[in-house]
Design an enzyme around this catalytic site. Structure first.
Site, PDB file in Angstrom:
ATOM      1  N   SER A   1     -13.475  -0.984   5.938  1.00 24.42           N
ATOM      2  CA  SER A   1     -12.255  -1.123   6.719  1.00 24.42           C
ATOM      3  C   SER A   1     -12.598  -1.829   8.018  1.00 24.42           C
ATOM      4  CB  SER A   1     -11.672   0.266   7.023  1.00 24.42           C
ATOM      5  OG  SER A   1     -10.667   0.191   8.012  1.00 24.42           O
TER       6      SER A   1
ATOM      7  N   TYR B   1     -12.032   9.436   8.477  1.00 29.08           N
ATOM      8  CA  TYR B   1     -11.961   8.173   7.743  1.00 29.08           C
ATOM      9  C   TYR B   1     -12.853   7.119   8.409  1.00 29.08           C
ATOM     10  CZ  TYR B   1      -9.888   4.041   5.543  1.00 29.08           C
ATOM     11  OH  TYR B   1      -9.682   2.873   4.842  1.00 29.08           O
TER      12      TYR B   1
END
Length: 239
Positions: free
Chosen positions: A134, A147
């Protein structure tokens, strides 16, 4: 890499980015297996011509099940895409059970699958491992502590894996998506890239052997981070 005729596994491939990657690999002539947990989406994937395997990759048992189902399959492409968000409010609702699941799914599962499939993949004429991290692997946001931590960890692991496999025929790619239109980002108010467009960038990265695929807005984040990591962190922590 020429995708036609290759055999691929896309984790989390029954929905979102993973499903779009699976579709686009199949359109290019690959034989594609996907995995997931939802019976309805698995059935739809089978109807679409994918080998669809039920496996919960937030557990070691789920990883073992997936590996067993694909035992003997000459895997050429492994796309570690499955992921989940995890708790966001560490002061109000620090759910450790959900934290552990997120850590295993986002970070441990790719390692388990790579360890299982790597020996056979090293024997293939050419192969690719894609770890989907990400833009938040570069700088975290306050709303996604678990996350962000797992994606930063996977980014580091991917860099070392690439170095250790540098003398093999395996290309190791890190794909860094921006905010993408998926079920996981339904509550995110920011502008989102379509899953189809994000997947297209990942598939092109496989075809062209890119080591890093900065997708959409993560290209800007990369530039800011290289100029001033501190500035990137200040911007993203409030994102």
């Amino acid at each position: 890499m020429r995708i036609n005729g290759k055999t691929a596994l896309v984790t989390g491939g029954t929905d979102g980015i993973g499903l779009e990657v699976a579709k686009q690999l199949k359109e290019r002539g690959a034989i594609v297996a996907v995995c997931g947990r939802d019976a309805g989406r698995l059935a739809s994937a089978r109807d679409a011509g994918f080998q669809a395997i039920e496996a919960d990759l937030s557990t070691k048992a789920g990883c073992d099940r997936l590996v067993e189902e694909l035992s003997g399959v000459p895997l050429d492409i492994l796309v570690n895409n499955a992921g989940m968000g995890g708790p966001s409010d560490l002061l109000g609702d620090f759910d450790l059970e959900r934290t552990d699941k997120a850590i295993f799914l986002n970070l441990n599962a790719p390692m388990h699958l790579i360890a299982a499939f790597l020996p056979a993949m090293r024997e293939r004429p050419e192969a690719a491992i894609v770890n989907v991290t990400s833009g938040l692997a570069l700088a975290p946001r306050a709303g996604g502590p678990v996350y962000c931590a797992t994606k930063a960890g996977l980014r580091s692991f991917t860099q070392v894996l690439r170095h250790q496999l540098r003398s093999t025929r395996i290309i190791v790619t890190e794909a860094l998506p921006p905010v993408v239109e998926t079920r996981m980002t339904e509550q995110n108010p920011h502008k989102k890239m379509s899953a189809r467009d994000c997947a297209a960038a990942i598939v092109v990265a496989i075809e062209t052997g890119q080591e890093q695929a900065f997708i959409g807005a993560t290209k800007i984040l990369r530039a800011v981070s290289e100029l001033s990591p501190a500035l990137a962190r200040r911007i993203m922590i409030r994102y």
